[in-house]
Structure formats: C-alpha cells, structure tokens
Design an enzyme around this catalytic site. Structure first.
Site, PDB file in Angstrom:
ATOM      1  N   ALA A  91      -6.801   4.627  -0.825  1.00 33.56           N
ATOM      2  CA  ALA A  91      -6.893   4.158   0.393  1.00 33.56           C
ATOM      3  C   ALA A  91      -7.283   2.787   0.842  1.00 33.56           C
ATOM      4  O   ALA A  91      -8.932   2.869   0.561  1.00 33.56           O
ATOM      5  CB  ALA A  91      -7.308   5.525   1.196  1.00 33.56           C
ATOM      6  N   GLY A 120       0.375   0.151  -6.727  1.00 34.64           N
ATOM      7  CA  GLY A 120       1.148   1.111  -7.445  1.00 34.64           C
ATOM      8  C   GLY A 120       1.665   1.617  -6.671  1.00 34.64           C
ATOM      9  O   GLY A 120       3.110   1.819  -5.638  1.00 34.64           O
ATOM     10  N   GLY A 307       3.921 -16.213  -2.961  1.00 31.41           N
ATOM     11  CA  GLY A 307       3.382 -16.757  -2.524  1.00 31.41           C
ATOM     12  C   GLY A 307       4.505 -17.822  -1.130  1.00 31.41           C
ATOM     13  O   GLY A 307       6.003 -17.151  -1.632  1.00 31.41           O
ATOM     14  N   THR A 335      -1.870  -8.377   2.873  1.00 29.80           N
ATOM     15  CA  THR A 335      -1.968  -7.634   2.073  1.00 29.80           C
ATOM     16  C   THR A 335      -0.720  -6.556   1.741  1.00 29.80           C
ATOM     17  O   THR A 335       0.355  -5.925   2.123  1.00 29.80           O
ATOM     18  CB  THR A 335      -2.942  -6.846   2.817  1.00 29.80           C
ATOM     19  OG1 THR A 335      -3.643  -7.274   2.992  1.00 29.80           O
ATOM     20  CG2 THR A 335      -3.595  -5.087   1.383  1.00 29.80           C
ATOM     21  N   GLY A 338       3.033  -8.987  -2.437  1.00 26.09           N
ATOM     22  CA  GLY A 338       3.886  -9.193  -3.499  1.00 26.09           C
ATOM     23  C   GLY A 338       4.580  -7.866  -3.856  1.00 26.09           C
ATOM     24  O   GLY A 338       5.603  -7.340  -5.032  1.00 26.09           O
ATOM     25  N   ASP A 339       3.889  -6.801  -3.661  1.00 20.76           N
ATOM     26  CA  ASP A 339       4.184  -5.377  -3.864  1.00 20.76           C
ATOM     27  C   ASP A 339       5.141  -5.293  -3.676  1.00 20.76           C
ATOM     28  O   ASP A 339       5.575  -4.456  -3.891  1.00 20.76           O
ATOM     29  CB  ASP A 339       2.757  -4.475  -3.384  1.00 20.76           C
ATOM     30  CG  ASP A 339       1.119  -4.251  -4.030  1.00 20.76           C
ATOM     31  OD1 ASP A 339       1.656  -4.888  -5.110  1.00 20.76           O
ATOM     32  OD2 ASP A 339       0.709  -4.111  -3.178  1.00 20.76           O
TER      33      ASP A 339
HETATM   34  O1  RIB Z   1      -1.652  -5.445  -3.537  1.00 16.90           O
HETATM   35  C1  RIB Z   1      -2.578  -5.555  -2.324  1.00 16.90           C
HETATM   36  C2  RIB Z   1      -3.073  -4.028  -3.097  1.00 16.90           C
HETATM   37  O2  RIB Z   1      -4.398  -4.597  -3.868  1.00 16.90           O
HETATM   38  C3  RIB Z   1      -4.123  -3.213  -1.682  1.00 16.90           C
HETATM   39  O3  RIB Z   1      -3.195  -2.275  -0.850  1.00 16.90           O
HETATM   40  C4  RIB Z   1      -5.358  -2.394  -1.942  1.00 16.90           C
HETATM   41  O4  RIB Z   1      -5.261  -1.236  -3.002  1.00 16.90           O
HETATM   42  C5  RIB Z   1      -5.254  -2.916  -3.403  1.00 16.90           C
HETATM   43  O5  RIB Z   1      -4.869  -2.081  -4.106  1.00 16.90           O
END
Ligand code: RIB
Length: 358
Positions: A91, A120, A307, A335, A338-339
């Site tokens: 969270a 994840g 980036g 935020t 990259g994920d």
């Molecule tokens: O990569 C971003 C994430 O890194 C965020 O959502 C935070 O929870 C951390 O894990």
C-alpha cells in the site's frame, strides 16, 4: 481438454483463422473467486519453446481443407501462456510535496493518498491491464491494506489465487512515497508481509510458474524466495526476467545464474558493476559497456531502464538496442514508471514481438 472446447463455434473459427489473441483465456476478472479468473497449467503448450525465447510460437496451425465443411477439423492454437509475477505488494502512502525535503527539514503536503503499489504488484497490474493473463504470487497481511491490494489486483485483471495471507500480526507491505512538483519521487519501503517468511512449499505457485510464458521477479522479497521461484521456472524452461530494483545489495550469484534478462535502472547498473555514482548516464557507450560486463554473471540480456532517455537492451552478439522514451507534455508522477515499462515489455515479448518493438 482446455477452455476452448467450451467456446461457441464463432470463437473457434476465429481462432482457426489465426486470431489466437481474440480468444479470451480468462474472463474479465470478477472479484476473487470462480474458475474464470484462475490461471491453469497449460500442458498443451509445454512442449513448445517458451514464447519469450521463440517468438514464432504463436502462429496458428492452418486447418486442412476438406470437401465436407461439417467434417472440418479445427486445430486450435495453444492458449497464450500466462505471465507469472512473484514479488512485492505494497500500500503506497503518497504525499505530494512542492519539493523533496532536505535532511532535517519538514515540508507539508495538502493530502495523503493511499494507492496500490509495490514493484511486483505494479508490474502484474500493468500486464493485466494490457489484457494478458497474469498471475501474481505474493503475500499480504490480514489487514485492510491486504484487502485493498487484492481488490486492486483483481480490478486490473490479475489472478490472485496465489497471493497468500501472512500469519496474523504481519502487516501488508507499505511504502511511504513523496512526489514533488516535477513528478520525481522518494520512497521508503516497509516490507511487512513481503519480507516476512513465505511458505516453504507452495505447489500451486510452482504450477503457476511452470505453466507461465515468462516469470517476472524484483527484489522487494527475499533472495531465497526469488531464487526458489527462478529455479522452478528454469526447471520448466520458463525464462526469468529479474528487475534489479528493491534493495541495495547485489543479487546473489545463485539467483543471477538463473536469470535470462536482468533489468536495472542506471543507478542500479552503476551499483551492480561497482561504479557507485561514477557511471555517466548520458554516455550510451559507457552504459552499454557496464551492462555488457554483467553478461558474464549469467543473464543473456541486460535491459537498462534509463528514465527520460528510454531503454537500452544489451546482448552478447549484437550492438546495443536503444529505444527512446515517449515524450509527455507534463510529468505528473514517475512512481512505478519502470514497473509499467517492465510489465508492458513482458507482455510484448509474450505476444511474440521482437525486442526492438517490445
Ligand atoms: O517502483 C515503485 C514502487 O516501489 C512503489 O509502488 C512502492 O511501493 C515501491 O515498492
């Protein structure tokens, strides 16, 4: 027999015409239960090379023409192999600030938002939202944040059958996220259930991994969990993509040796090659050389997230592949950027796109 056997004729004919992706593997992701959202081992596809390694796998076999349409044999392509994500679920407690505070400084934020996060979870959600069958293996607490995170994953179309509840008293992972006016962030992660002990044995998770087309890992769960998951994947010839983000310490050799694609950002790349802050991030040749030096440690490919500069893919026998980032008029929040990239890259690879297009 797999789910296709129960599909209406029109869907079967669409599949036989090569529209494998028009045939849903899972339905829209209803809240948690039922078999519709479950990811099953896809035994029919197991003998084929993983799609990630052999992009041509998805080609639909043609049905042989016959004189009698009623006697026509419809050969179905194997259903797409799901993406498995083993990793963190947080969270995110997000405070927007005008600028990130200096040490010892107090700054104010107009409001605190609680949002789904964790590397994840973000990667799984990105893949699920792109419509690819995706299963998350992870651990949340028995608290309200755990409920929120499960709902968020299900809402993104992710199978959560292998997201476990940690023993009582262990909280869901949380992250304290500061986002400044330029969209840059600063994050502190409290591991909670992500870093608490996981079950030693998990046959369901092993089956999800073994039936996947690709396994995504990051480093916000223990190296032991990641290494076990990677070993299960490699044993089933499922390629592993490890996002290097999550902790400062380098990944252990036992894990790296199981990884097909290692994906650091430039800071992580500098750390991995022992260069600290010495890597010139705007120097393509230096970044490529640093990435290339990691190939000797096990991975076949290094996918560097850069980036605003985009991404670079480095392999042993080809020049580095450079992909620019999309330009956006205003950066709101970086935020999880990259994920999202990692989840989308994984889906593109599973769809059979060549690396440059992915
Ligand atoms: O990569 C971003 C994430 O890194 C965020 O959502 C935070 O929870 C951390 O894990």
């Amino acid at each position: 027999p797999h789910a296709a056997a129960r599909r209406p004729l029109a869907a079967l004919l669409a599949a036989s015409a090569g529209d494998a992706r028009g045939v849903p593997y899972r339905s829209g992701g209803g809240a948690g239960g039922g078999s519709a959202g479950k990811v099953r081992p896809v035994s029919a596809a197991r003998s084929a090379s993983p799609a990630f390694l052999s992009p041509a796998r998805d080609a639909a076999p043609a049905a042989p023409p016959t004189g009698n349409p009623a006697a026509r044999v419809v050969l179905l392509p194997p259903p797409p192999r799901p993406l498995a994500v083993v990793g963190s679920i947080n969270a995110d407690l997000v405070a927007r600030v005008a600028r990130l505070p200096a040490p010892g400084e107090t700054v104010t934020s107009p409001a605190l938002a609680t949002l789904p996060g964790g590397k994840g979870c973000n990667q799984a959600a990105a893949a699920g939202l792109l419509g690819w069958p995706t299963a998350m293996v992870g651990q949340v607490g028995g608290d309200g944040y755990g409920d929120m995170m499960l709902q968020a994953l299900v809402g993104a179309g992710v199978d959560v059958a292998c997201v476990r509840r940690a023993p009582s008293g262990v909280p869901t992972g949380t992250a304290i996220v500061l986002v400044d006016a330029r969209g840059e962030n600063c994050i502190v992660v409290c591991g909670g259930a992500n870093t608490a002990p996981w079950p030693e044995e998990d046959a369901d998770a092993d089956a999800v991994i073994a039936s996947a087309g690709l396994l995504l890992l990051q480093r916000e769960v223990s190296d032991a969990v990641n290494t076990r998951a990677a070993a299960a994947a490699v044993a089933a010839r499922v390629p592993v993509l490890l996002d290097a983000g999550g902790v400062d310490a380098p990944p252990p050799d036992a894990l790296l040796s199981l990884v097909h694609t290692l994906s650091p950002n430039e800071t992580e790349l500098a750390r991995l090659v022992g260069g600290g802050g010495g890597l010139r991030e705007d120097d393509d040749a230096a970044v490529a050389a640093a990435a290339s030096s990691l190939l000797a440690r096990g991975p076949s490919r290094i996918l560097v997230k850069r980036g605003a500069r985009g991404a670079m893919l480095v392999t042993a026998n080809a020049p580095p592949l450079l992909a620019p980032a999309f330009r956006v008029p205003r950066v709101v929040d970086t935020t999880g950027a990259g994920d999202c990239f990692t989840g989308a890259f994984a889906v593109a690879a599973l769809r059979g796109l060549p690396a440059a297009a992915a």
